[in-house]
Write a protein that holds these residues in place. Structure first.
Motif, PDB file in Angstrom:
ATOM      1  N   THR A  68       0.766  -1.200   0.108  1.00 31.04           N
ATOM      2  CA  THR A  68       0.070   0.071   0.019  1.00 31.04           C
ATOM      3  C   THR A  68       0.837   1.234   0.080  1.00 31.04           C
ATOM      4  OG1 THR A  68      -1.611  -1.313   1.175  1.00 31.04           O
ATOM      5  CG2 THR A  68      -1.698   1.083   1.229  1.00 31.04           C
ATOM      6  N   ILE A  69       0.697   2.202  -0.854  1.00 31.26           N
ATOM      7  CA  ILE A  69       1.303   3.421  -1.359  1.00 31.26           C
ATOM      8  C   ILE A  69       0.694   4.417  -0.553  1.00 31.26           C
ATOM      9  CG2 ILE A  69       2.919   5.034  -2.720  1.00 31.26           C
ATOM     10  CD1 ILE A  69       3.398   2.450  -4.493  1.00 31.26           C
ATOM     11  N   VAL A  70       1.141   5.348   0.312  1.00 24.72           N
ATOM     12  CA  VAL A  70       0.409   6.366   0.963  1.00 24.72           C
ATOM     13  C   VAL A  70       1.351   7.479   0.836  1.00 24.72           C
ATOM     14  CG1 VAL A  70      -0.481   7.329   2.890  1.00 24.72           C
ATOM     15  CG2 VAL A  70      -0.262   4.874   2.724  1.00 24.72           C
ATOM     16  N   GLY A  71       0.828   8.692  -0.016  1.00 26.73           N
ATOM     17  CA  GLY A  71       1.719   9.830  -0.212  1.00 26.73           C
ATOM     18  C   GLY A  71       1.975  10.583   1.144  1.00 26.73           C
ATOM     19  N   ALA A  72       2.590  11.728   0.879  1.00 27.02           N
ATOM     20  CA  ALA A  72       2.877  12.603   1.843  1.00 27.02           C
ATOM     21  C   ALA A  72       1.873  13.761   2.591  1.00 27.02           C
ATOM     22  CB  ALA A  72       4.146  13.315   1.669  1.00 27.02           C
ATOM     23  N   LYS A  73       0.832  13.591   2.202  1.00 33.54           N
ATOM     24  CA  LYS A  73      -0.351  14.408   2.679  1.00 33.54           C
ATOM     25  C   LYS A  73      -0.512  14.296   4.366  1.00 33.54           C
ATOM     26  CE  LYS A  73      -3.293  14.822  -1.475  1.00 33.54           C
ATOM     27  NZ  LYS A  73      -4.513  14.708  -1.770  1.00 33.54           N
ATOM     28  N   GLU A  74      -0.984  15.449   4.844  1.00 31.98           N
ATOM     29  CA  GLU A  74      -0.963  15.403   6.452  1.00 31.98           C
ATOM     30  C   GLU A  74      -1.884  14.490   6.989  1.00 31.98           C
ATOM     31  OE1 GLU A  74      -0.069  16.835  10.031  1.00 31.98           O
ATOM     32  OE2 GLU A  74       0.678  17.725   8.135  1.00 31.98           O
ATOM     33  N   GLY A  75      -1.364  13.571   7.862  1.00 30.10           N
ATOM     34  CA  GLY A  75      -2.401  12.481   8.239  1.00 30.10           C
ATOM     35  C   GLY A  75      -2.631  11.357   7.597  1.00 30.10           C
TER      36      GLY A  75
END
Length: 130
Positions: A68-75
């Motif tokens: 699962t890839i999660v970007g750098a957005k807050e939270g």
């Protein structure tokens, strides 16, 4: 097990050689083929996405399905980790209750291999020893 790989601070200079990547993929494939429950990669910027796209063809499909890839957005990282492992098991920095932090010195301890043990390792697993 579930791995959270936080790529914050990963830049172009952090990209290892492809020889090292092949060795690492082989090592993990040889020793942990079915143990991985999931890999959550968080805080991925352009350099880390570039690296993942270079490595992805070497990673077996069964493993890619667990990524699962999660970007750098807050939270975003916290939400992804909490959804995967729950509040009890999630690290505190992602909003969970687990305060444990990895300490390499504590984990690995002193390098106490004898010369004989080192030679046995080189003979048994020469492709990892170099």
């Amino acid at each position: 097990y579930i791995v959270v790989l936080d790529a914050a601070g990963f830049g172009l200079r952090s990209i290892p050689s492809m020889a090292f990547v092949r060795l690492a993929v082989a090592l993990v494939g040889d020793h942990y083929p079915k143990r991985l429950g999931g890999l959550v990669m968080v805080n991925l910027g352009k350099p880390s996405l570039l690296f993942w796209n270079m490595v992805k063809p070497m990673v077996p499909e069964v493993v890619r399905e667990k990524v699962t890839i999660v970007g750098a957005k807050e939270g975003a990282a916290g939400r992804a980790v909490l959804a995967l492992v729950g509040r009890e098991s999630a690290p505190a920095r992602y909003g969970g209750l687990d305060a444990w932090e990895f300490d390499a010195e504590e984990y690995f301890g002193a390098d106490d291999w004898t010369d004989e043990e080192s030679l046995e390792y080189r003979e048994a697993l020469p492709h990892y020893a170099d």
